[in-house]
Write a protein that holds these residues in place. Structure first.
Motif, PDB file in Angstrom:
ATOM      1  N   LYS A   1      27.983  25.530  13.703  1.00  0.00           N
ATOM      2  CA  LYS A   1      29.056  26.455  14.091  1.00  0.00           C
ATOM      3  C   LYS A   1      28.808  27.139  15.432  1.00  0.00           C
ATOM      4  O   LYS A   1      29.731  27.323  16.209  1.00  0.00           O
ATOM      5  CB  LYS A   1      29.231  27.548  13.032  1.00  0.00           C
ATOM      6  CG  LYS A   1      29.879  27.100  11.766  1.00  0.00           C
ATOM      7  CD  LYS A   1      29.986  28.294  10.821  1.00  0.00           C
ATOM      8  CE  LYS A   1      30.151  27.848   9.393  1.00  0.00           C
ATOM      9  NZ  LYS A   1      30.029  28.955   8.446  1.00  0.00           N
ATOM     10  N   TYR A   2      27.559  27.538  15.684  1.00  0.00           N
ATOM     11  CA  TYR A   2      27.326  28.474  16.781  1.00  0.00           C
ATOM     12  C   TYR A   2      26.461  27.974  17.935  1.00  0.00           C
ATOM     13  O   TYR A   2      26.424  28.625  18.976  1.00  0.00           O
ATOM     14  CB  TYR A   2      26.703  29.766  16.232  1.00  0.00           C
ATOM     15  CG  TYR A   2      27.554  30.398  15.159  1.00  0.00           C
ATOM     16  CD1 TYR A   2      28.827  30.891  15.438  1.00  0.00           C
ATOM     17  CD2 TYR A   2      27.094  30.482  13.849  1.00  0.00           C
ATOM     18  CE1 TYR A   2      29.607  31.462  14.458  1.00  0.00           C
ATOM     19  CE2 TYR A   2      27.883  31.059  12.861  1.00  0.00           C
ATOM     20  CZ  TYR A   2      29.131  31.549  13.166  1.00  0.00           C
ATOM     21  OH  TYR A   2      29.915  32.100  12.185  1.00  0.00           O
ATOM     22  N   ALA A   3      25.777  26.871  17.776  1.00  0.00           N
ATOM     23  CA  ALA A   3      24.880  26.407  18.859  1.00  0.00           C
ATOM     24  C   ALA A   3      25.667  25.921  20.071  1.00  0.00           C
ATOM     25  O   ALA A   3      26.765  25.363  19.933  1.00  0.00           O
ATOM     26  CB  ALA A   3      23.967  25.293  18.356  1.00  0.00           C
ATOM     27  N   ASN A   4      25.091  26.139  21.240  1.00  0.00           N
ATOM     28  CA  ASN A   4      25.686  25.645  22.485  1.00  0.00           C
ATOM     29  C   ASN A   4      25.344  24.178  22.728  1.00  0.00           C
ATOM     30  O   ASN A   4      25.908  23.558  23.626  1.00  0.00           O
ATOM     31  CB  ASN A   4      25.175  26.477  23.663  1.00  0.00           C
ATOM     32  CG  ASN A   4      25.642  27.911  23.580  1.00  0.00           C
ATOM     33  OD1 ASN A   4      26.783  28.196  23.245  1.00  0.00           O
ATOM     34  ND2 ASN A   4      24.741  28.837  23.871  1.00  0.00           N
ATOM     35  N   GLN A   5      24.412  23.652  21.958  1.00  0.00           N
ATOM     36  CA  GLN A   5      23.944  22.288  22.114  1.00  0.00           C
ATOM     37  C   GLN A   5      24.525  21.387  21.025  1.00  0.00           C
ATOM     38  O   GLN A   5      25.053  21.863  20.033  1.00  0.00           O
ATOM     39  CB  GLN A   5      22.406  22.238  21.995  1.00  0.00           C
ATOM     40  CG  GLN A   5      21.657  23.019  23.009  1.00  0.00           C
ATOM     41  CD  GLN A   5      21.665  24.522  22.755  1.00  0.00           C
ATOM     42  OE1 GLN A   5      22.026  24.998  21.695  1.00  0.00           O
ATOM     43  NE2 GLN A   5      21.276  25.286  23.770  1.00  0.00           N
ATOM     44  N   SER A   6      24.346  20.095  21.231  1.00  0.00           N
ATOM     45  CA  SER A   6      24.643  19.163  20.149  1.00  0.00           C
ATOM     46  C   SER A   6      23.625  19.409  19.038  1.00  0.00           C
ATOM     47  O   SER A   6      22.496  19.801  19.314  1.00  0.00           O
ATOM     48  CB  SER A   6      24.511  17.713  20.626  1.00  0.00           C
ATOM     49  OG  SER A   6      25.493  17.441  21.604  1.00  0.00           O
ATOM     50  N   VAL A   7      24.040  19.183  17.791  1.00  0.00           N
ATOM     51  CA  VAL A   7      23.161  19.394  16.639  1.00  0.00           C
ATOM     52  C   VAL A   7      23.154  18.122  15.810  1.00  0.00           C
ATOM     53  O   VAL A   7      24.207  17.580  15.485  1.00  0.00           O
ATOM     54  CB  VAL A   7      23.643  20.591  15.782  1.00  0.00           C
ATOM     55  CG1 VAL A   7      22.778  20.759  14.540  1.00  0.00           C
ATOM     56  CG2 VAL A   7      23.660  21.872  16.608  1.00  0.00           C
ATOM     57  N   LEU A   8      21.955  17.666  15.475  1.00  0.00           N
ATOM     58  CA  LEU A   8      21.790  16.513  14.608  1.00  0.00           C
ATOM     59  C   LEU A   8      21.142  16.990  13.321  1.00  0.00           C
ATOM     60  O   LEU A   8      20.050  17.555  13.336  1.00  0.00           O
ATOM     61  CB  LEU A   8      20.916  15.443  15.260  1.00  0.00           C
ATOM     62  CG  LEU A   8      20.552  14.243  14.379  1.00  0.00           C
ATOM     63  CD1 LEU A   8      21.805  13.479  13.939  1.00  0.00           C
ATOM     64  CD2 LEU A   8      19.585  13.333  15.116  1.00  0.00           C
ATOM     65  N   ILE A   9      21.834  16.782  12.206  1.00  0.00           N
ATOM     66  CA  ILE A   9      21.314  17.142  10.891  1.00  0.00           C
ATOM     67  C   ILE A   9      20.928  15.847  10.200  1.00  0.00           C
ATOM     68  O   ILE A   9      21.776  14.985   9.961  1.00  0.00           O
ATOM     69  CB  ILE A   9      22.358  17.915  10.082  1.00  0.00           C
ATOM     70  CG1 ILE A   9      22.763  19.176  10.843  1.00  0.00           C
ATOM     71  CG2 ILE A   9      21.809  18.256   8.702  1.00  0.00           C
ATOM     72  CD1 ILE A   9      23.984  19.850  10.311  1.00  0.00           C
ATOM     73  N   VAL A  10      19.643  15.720   9.891  1.00  0.00           N
ATOM     74  CA  VAL A  10      19.124  14.479   9.308  1.00  0.00           C
ATOM     75  C   VAL A  10      19.030  14.636   7.806  1.00  0.00           C
ATOM     76  O   VAL A  10      18.437  15.574   7.319  1.00  0.00           O
ATOM     77  CB  VAL A  10      17.741  14.150   9.922  1.00  0.00           C
ATOM     78  CG1 VAL A  10      17.199  12.862   9.312  1.00  0.00           C
ATOM     79  CG2 VAL A  10      17.830  14.045  11.435  1.00  0.00           C
ATOM     80  N   LYS A  11      19.626  13.678   7.076  1.00  0.00           N
ATOM     81  CA  LYS A  11      19.565  13.687   5.607  1.00  0.00           C
ATOM     82  C   LYS A  11      18.516  12.718   5.133  1.00  0.00           C
ATOM     83  O   LYS A  11      18.234  11.733   5.714  1.00  0.00           O
ATOM     84  CB  LYS A  11      20.911  13.275   5.027  1.00  0.00           C
ATOM     85  CG  LYS A  11      21.943  14.360   5.118  1.00  0.00           C
ATOM     86  CD  LYS A  11      23.195  13.904   4.435  1.00  0.00           C
ATOM     87  CE  LYS A  11      23.925  15.066   3.845  1.00  0.00           C
ATOM     88  NZ  LYS A  11      25.059  14.663   3.067  1.00  0.00           N
TER      89      LYS A  11
END
Length: 144
Positions: A134-144
């Motif tokens: 929601k709030y990061a200025n960067q791309s976010v990768l969430i690894v499952k």
């Protein structure tokens, strides 16, 4: 588009180990820099006014020591794969600290593992991964 600076939120859990593998893979692929960051949460007892300062300091030292051990393991893994990461222990709320670190260090990707807490726990505790998305200025990768 490639990534130049990648920050990994790491806590030694199985999801963060999977995220470490992915972050190392991406670091090699993009010839990027890797920052592995652990975050010690603040002391969260409602009766904090009644807990001796020594106990709080002991808790913080133990948590920092534990996180440093996890970071050493992560660093060893990364080095075994040919990546020389920068490591750091921060104190605070994990999502906020990861976002601040990424901003301050010019990182363009934040990688974290997904814990999968749902339902009422998620409502009460929030979600580090959710807040990053929601709030990061960067791309976010969430690894499952």
């Amino acid at each position: 588009m490639g990534f130049k600076k990648i920050v990994l939120g790491y806590d030694g859990s199985e999801p963060s180990k999977k995220a470490l593998e992915k972050a190392v893979e991406l670091t090699k692929e993009f010839e990027a820099e890797l920052f592995i960051v652990a975050v010690v949460k603040p002391f969260e007892f409602a009766a904090i006014d009644y807990i001796p300062t020594e106990e709080i300091e002991k808790y913080e030292k133990e948590e920092i020591s534990k996180e440093k051990t996890f970071l050493n393991e992560a660093e060893e893994y990364a080095r075994s794969k040919g990546v020389g990461p920068f490591t750091k222990v921060l104190e605070g709320e994990p999502a906020e600290e990861l976002m601040d670190f990424a901003d301050e260090n010019g990182c363009d990707l934040i990688v974290v593992g997904y814990r999968g807490k749902g339902g009422f726990k998620k409502l009460l505790l929030g979600s580090t991964a959710g807040n990053l998305v929601k709030y990061a200025n960067q791309s976010v990768l969430i690894v499952k």
